[in-house]
Design an enzyme around this catalytic site. Structure first.
Site, mmCIF file in Angstrom:
data_model
loop_
_atom_site.group_PDB
_atom_site.id
_atom_site.type_symbol
_atom_site.label_atom_id
_atom_site.label_comp_id
_atom_site.label_asym_id
_atom_site.label_seq_id
_atom_site.Cartn_x
_atom_site.Cartn_y
_atom_site.Cartn_z
ATOM 1 N N LYS A 148 0.825 -1.223 0.000
ATOM 2 C CA LYS A 148 0.000 0.000 0.000
ATOM 3 C C LYS A 148 0.851 1.262 0.000
ATOM 4 O O LYS A 148 0.592 2.195 -0.756
ATOM 5 C CB LYS A 148 -0.939 0.019 1.215
ATOM 6 C CG LYS A 148 -1.894 -1.157 1.288
ATOM 7 C CD LYS A 148 -2.884 -1.017 2.439
ATOM 8 C CE LYS A 148 -2.252 -1.009 3.804
ATOM 9 N NZ LYS A 148 -1.709 -2.321 4.252
ATOM 10 N N ARG A 163 -9.403 0.482 8.996
ATOM 11 C CA ARG A 163 -8.899 -0.836 9.369
ATOM 12 C C ARG A 163 -9.901 -1.613 10.205
ATOM 13 O O ARG A 163 -9.621 -2.745 10.582
ATOM 14 C CB ARG A 163 -7.629 -0.645 10.178
ATOM 15 C CG ARG A 163 -6.366 -1.195 9.527
ATOM 16 C CD ARG A 163 -5.273 -0.964 10.528
ATOM 17 N NE ARG A 163 -4.025 -1.572 10.256
ATOM 18 C CZ ARG A 163 -3.046 -1.024 9.547
ATOM 19 N NH1 ARG A 163 -3.224 0.105 8.916
ATOM 20 N NH2 ARG A 163 -1.890 -1.631 9.455
ATOM 21 N N ARG A 173 11.719 -6.041 4.861
ATOM 22 C CA ARG A 173 11.601 -4.604 5.153
ATOM 23 C C ARG A 173 12.185 -4.308 6.537
ATOM 24 O O ARG A 173 12.839 -3.287 6.733
ATOM 25 C CB ARG A 173 10.130 -4.177 5.092
ATOM 26 C CG ARG A 173 9.944 -2.686 5.285
ATOM 27 C CD ARG A 173 8.511 -2.251 5.067
ATOM 28 N NE ARG A 173 7.676 -2.537 6.212
ATOM 29 C CZ ARG A 173 6.351 -2.386 6.218
ATOM 30 N NH1 ARG A 173 5.720 -1.975 5.143
ATOM 31 N NH2 ARG A 173 5.658 -2.651 7.296
ATOM 32 N N ARG A 210 11.826 -0.343 11.684
ATOM 33 C CA ARG A 210 10.522 -0.310 12.361
ATOM 34 C C ARG A 210 10.478 -1.377 13.444
ATOM 35 O O ARG A 210 10.785 -2.537 13.196
ATOM 36 C CB ARG A 210 9.400 -0.549 11.340
ATOM 37 C CG ARG A 210 8.842 0.745 10.793
ATOM 38 C CD ARG A 210 7.803 0.499 9.741
ATOM 39 N NE ARG A 210 6.649 -0.249 10.227
ATOM 40 C CZ ARG A 210 5.502 -0.335 9.552
ATOM 41 N NH1 ARG A 210 5.374 0.299 8.400
ATOM 42 N NH2 ARG A 210 4.505 -1.034 10.029
ATOM 43 N N ARG A 236 0.282 -8.995 13.647
ATOM 44 C CA ARG A 236 -0.356 -7.995 12.777
ATOM 45 C C ARG A 236 -1.233 -8.685 11.741
ATOM 46 O O ARG A 236 -2.325 -8.210 11.432
ATOM 47 C CB ARG A 236 0.709 -7.133 12.085
ATOM 48 C CG ARG A 236 1.208 -6.023 13.009
ATOM 49 C CD ARG A 236 2.579 -5.549 12.617
ATOM 50 N NE ARG A 236 2.626 -4.970 11.299
ATOM 51 C CZ ARG A 236 3.746 -4.823 10.598
ATOM 52 N NH1 ARG A 236 4.898 -5.220 11.095
ATOM 53 N NH2 ARG A 236 3.710 -4.279 9.416
HETATM 54 P P1 ADP Z 1 1.334 -2.138 7.986
HETATM 55 O O1 ADP Z 1 2.645 -2.109 7.278
HETATM 56 O O2 ADP Z 1 1.249 -3.241 9.003
HETATM 57 O O3 ADP Z 1 0.157 -2.076 7.079
HETATM 58 P P2 ADP Z 1 0.941 0.569 9.076
HETATM 59 O O4 ADP Z 1 2.155 1.375 8.889
HETATM 60 O O5 ADP Z 1 -0.258 0.908 8.276
HETATM 61 O O6 ADP Z 1 1.357 -0.945 8.940
HETATM 62 O O7 ADP Z 1 0.524 0.580 10.631
HETATM 63 C C1 ADP Z 1 1.424 0.221 11.666
HETATM 64 C C2 ADP Z 1 0.662 0.092 12.984
HETATM 65 O O8 ADP Z 1 0.010 1.334 13.291
HETATM 66 C C3 ADP Z 1 -0.468 -0.945 13.000
HETATM 67 O O9 ADP Z 1 -0.008 -2.242 13.298
HETATM 68 C C4 ADP Z 1 -1.376 -0.371 14.089
HETATM 69 O O10 ADP Z 1 -0.887 -0.632 15.387
HETATM 70 C C5 ADP Z 1 -1.273 1.123 13.865
HETATM 71 N N1 ADP Z 1 -2.326 1.616 12.919
HETATM 72 C C6 ADP Z 1 -2.107 2.154 11.685
HETATM 73 N N2 ADP Z 1 -3.264 2.498 11.103
HETATM 74 C C7 ADP Z 1 -4.242 2.167 11.984
HETATM 75 C C8 ADP Z 1 -5.665 2.239 11.968
HETATM 76 N N3 ADP Z 1 -6.319 2.748 10.915
HETATM 77 N N4 ADP Z 1 -6.345 1.797 13.049
HETATM 78 C C9 ADP Z 1 -5.710 1.290 14.104
HETATM 79 N N5 ADP Z 1 -4.382 1.171 14.194
HETATM 80 C C10 ADP Z 1 -3.640 1.599 13.151
#
Ligand code: ADP
Length: 192
Positions: free
Chosen positions: A14, A89, A128, A134, A145
């Site tokens: 994404k 989400r 990654r 991260r 996750r």
């Molecule tokens: P990923 O690479 O897992 O898609 P993101 O960078 O989008 O990760 O998000 C990292 C973390 O931030 C998630 O695991 C969650 O803890 C938090 N997070 C991000 N977006 C949301 C959301 N819309 N609702 C709840 N938690 C979120």
């Protein structure tokens, strides 16, 4: 105005694809993950609270992220549109987003859902992790996750399917191939 949700599990590409899409279509990128990481980096009260959940691979509470989105929409009034990345989400977040956008008269136009198999996801996230620094890109947290995704986020696809906004995109080709598939869908709507 054109509003797009880029949907998919962690590691489905994404963030990468968002970069290409905003360049071509001049949309405002809203990534809740990026916003949260900035808050964590600045050690704000919100960031310190969110970090506890992020480091465990759990979702941050709906009220927190919904509040962040509301502020972002308000900060960007006269724009071509938004690309939502990593949001919504949960179904509650999807409903809240619909309410916020309906209020402005600019609903979500399309939800593009990246399809990537579980093994590829894990591999991508682990590689990654070797470069991203991260704290949530390690095997134990990655598994959590993905679990959290199936439990709480996958139902969001159903939500948009019912509204006839969901389009599945094969997410396992090269970055360019995936972008070609995504932009074909976007062009079809913009040119309609
Ligand atoms: P990923 O690479 O897992 O898609 P993101 O960078 O989008 O990760 O998000 C990292 C973390 O931030 C998630 O695991 C969650 O803890 C938090 N997070 C991000 N977006 C949301 C959301 N819309 N609702 C709840 N938690 C979120």
């Amino acid at each position: 105005m054109f509003n797009l949700v880029l949907f998919g599990p962690p590691g489905s590409g994404k963030g990468t694809q968002s970069g290409f899409i905003i360049d071509r279509y001049q949309l405002i990128h809203i990534s809740t993950g990026d916003i949260l990481r900035k808050e964590v980096g600045s050690e704000t009260p919100l960031g310190l609270e969110a970090k506890k959940y992020m480091d465990q691979g759990m979702l941050v509470h709906d009220e927190v992220v919904i509040g962040m989105i509301g502020s972002k929409l308000d900060e960007n009034q006269h724009v071509n549109g938004f690309i939502f990345d990593g949001f919504p989400r949960t179904v509650a977040q999807a409903e809240a987003l619909d309410n916020l956008l309906d209020f402005k008269g600019n609903p979500i136009n399309i939800v593009l859902s990246l399809q990537v198999g579980e093994e590829s996801l894990k591999q991508r996230l682990l590689s990654r992790g070797e470069v991203s620094g991260r704290s949530d890109d390690n095997e134990e947290v990655i598994v959590k996750r993905i679990k959290e995704y199936h439990a709480k986020t996958a139902p969001v696809a159903e939500y948009y399917k019912t509204k006839e906004k969901l389009v599945d995109i094969k997410g396992e080709g090269s970055v360019e191939e995936v972008f070609t598939l995504l932009s074909a869908q976007i062009d079809a709507i913009i040119e309609a």
